[in-house]
Design an enzyme around this catalytic site. Structure first.
Site, PDB file in Angstrom:
ATOM      1  N   ASP A 211       0.865  -1.188   0.000  1.00 59.63           N
ATOM      2  CA  ASP A 211       0.000   0.000   0.000  1.00 59.63           C
ATOM      3  C   ASP A 211       0.897   1.232   0.000  1.00 59.63           C
ATOM      4  O   ASP A 211       1.589   1.505   0.970  1.00 59.63           O
ATOM      5  CB  ASP A 211      -0.916  -0.012   1.255  1.00 59.63           C
ATOM      6  N   ARG A 213       0.026   4.347  -0.249  1.00 60.08           N
ATOM      7  CA  ARG A 213      -0.702   5.598   0.008  1.00 60.08           C
ATOM      8  C   ARG A 213      -0.211   6.319   1.258  1.00 60.08           C
ATOM      9  O   ARG A 213       0.329   5.729   2.177  1.00 60.08           O
ATOM     10  CB  ARG A 213      -2.203   5.299   0.171  1.00 60.08           C
TER      11      ARG A 213
END
Ligand code: GTP
Ligand code: ZN
Length: 300
Positions: A211, A213
């Site tokens: 991930d 982000r």
């Protein structure tokens, strides 16, 4: 880019460039806010339900600007109507905004501005072109986006009893396609998934983090909108962790987003791909989704 109240320490500086009223096909008007920031060149958005949830960076007075400039960028109170000339006063609705004489910052007044201590329903949503615009049955992003809007608009959700936002809340829409790896790499990840990888393995095989982000821009936007007590619409524990920013942002409640198909056999997204995707999010990314997770349908 003017600093906003949100710039505490390591947070990025966000600036709301423009806000416009969007009459929706679903009933309520929403106020679309477009943001710039000092971290990336992306146009992150805030979809705001409630005219009185006010962006501090948008409403802050700017040197040499006219009332017409303010109305054109959306820094107005009440409603725009032909012939209106003053942004800071809506004399038809009897509403006025007031500002700090020195700094030009918007002053909080209960008649015109949402109270930051109100528990506010918020979704931090990452862009998913395939789920939102290509009818994809590989993920639940499109369904989550629509449901978040419905939950914020309603008093409570009949099927689940979840308390809604009753017309007040925000979907912070971050341009973080593909859990931050972008659409091109996500399409490659989909091909790897068709070849048998799961959504975690596919990212790693493409040499990306699981991930990629960063929710700090989302945090700064929430603070810019004058919200501190968040009822966060998510199943993702990592998102909760990344959004909390004591004492400025508190997550007072995690509001689950159970896939619609799990509570209503005849609705929602049903596919082998989404079962695999949700299972991986539960088993490998710790998503807070309870059973039932259906096993892969017999037809592999
Ligand atoms: N790399 C990659 N990204 C995906 C895949 N499927 C969906 N996505 C991306 O995953 C992200 C989903 O974001 P959200 O739905 O906001 O958040 P979440 O982390 O799933 O957690 P929730 O808040 O519980 O929905 C979006 O950026 C999608 O583009 C996939 O198979 N691979
Ligand atoms: Zn998606």
């Amino acid at each position: 880019m003017t600093a906003t109240a949100a710039t505490q320490g390591d947070l990025p500086v966000v600036q709301c460039i423009a806000r416009a009223r969007i009459p929706t096909t679903q009933g309520p008007d929403i106020f679309l806010h477009l943001y710039a920031n000092n971290r990336d060149k992306k146009e992150h958005l805030a979809i705001v339900f409630g005219e009185d949830i006010r962006s501090r960076s948008l409403f802050k007075q700017r040197p040499g600007e006219s009332q017409s400039d303010r109305m054109i960028r959306g820094a107005y109170v009440g409603k725009l109507r032909p012939g209106r000339t003053i942004a800071d006063t809506d004399d038809v609705l009897g509403m006025s905004l007031h500002f700090d004489e020195k700094t030009g910052e918007l002053l909080y007044e209960s008649q015109t501005t949402w109270d930051k201590d109100n528990d506010t329903l918020v979704r931090i949503h990452s862009e998913c072109y395939t789920g939102e615009n290509a009818w994809s049955a590989r993920c639940d992003c499109g369904e989550q986006f629509d449901r978040a809007g419905r939950l914020i608009a309603c008093e409570h959700e009949r099927e689940t009893g979840i308390v809604g936002g009753n017309g007040h809340g925000v979907i912070v829409y971050l341009r973080q396609e593909g859990r931050g790896i972008g659409l091109g790499e996500k399409l490659k990840a989909y091909n790897l998934q068709d070849l048998g990888a799961d959504t975690v393995q596919a990212n790693l095989m493409l040499k990306h983090p699981v991930d990629a982000r960063d929710f700090s821009i989302g945090k700064a936007i929430i603070m810019d909108l004058g919200i501190s007590n968040v009822r966060l619409l998510t199943n993702n524990p990592d998102k909760i962790q990344q959004v909390v920013y004591e004492p400025y942002i508190r997550c007072v409640e995690r509001v689950p987003m159970v896939p619609i198909h799990w509570t209503n056999e005849n609705e929602g997204i049903k596919s082998k791909e989404i079962e695999g995707y949700l299972r991986t999010k539960i088993e490998r990314m710790g998503h807070l989704l309870q059973e039932p997770i259906k096993l892969h349908s017999s037809t592999e």
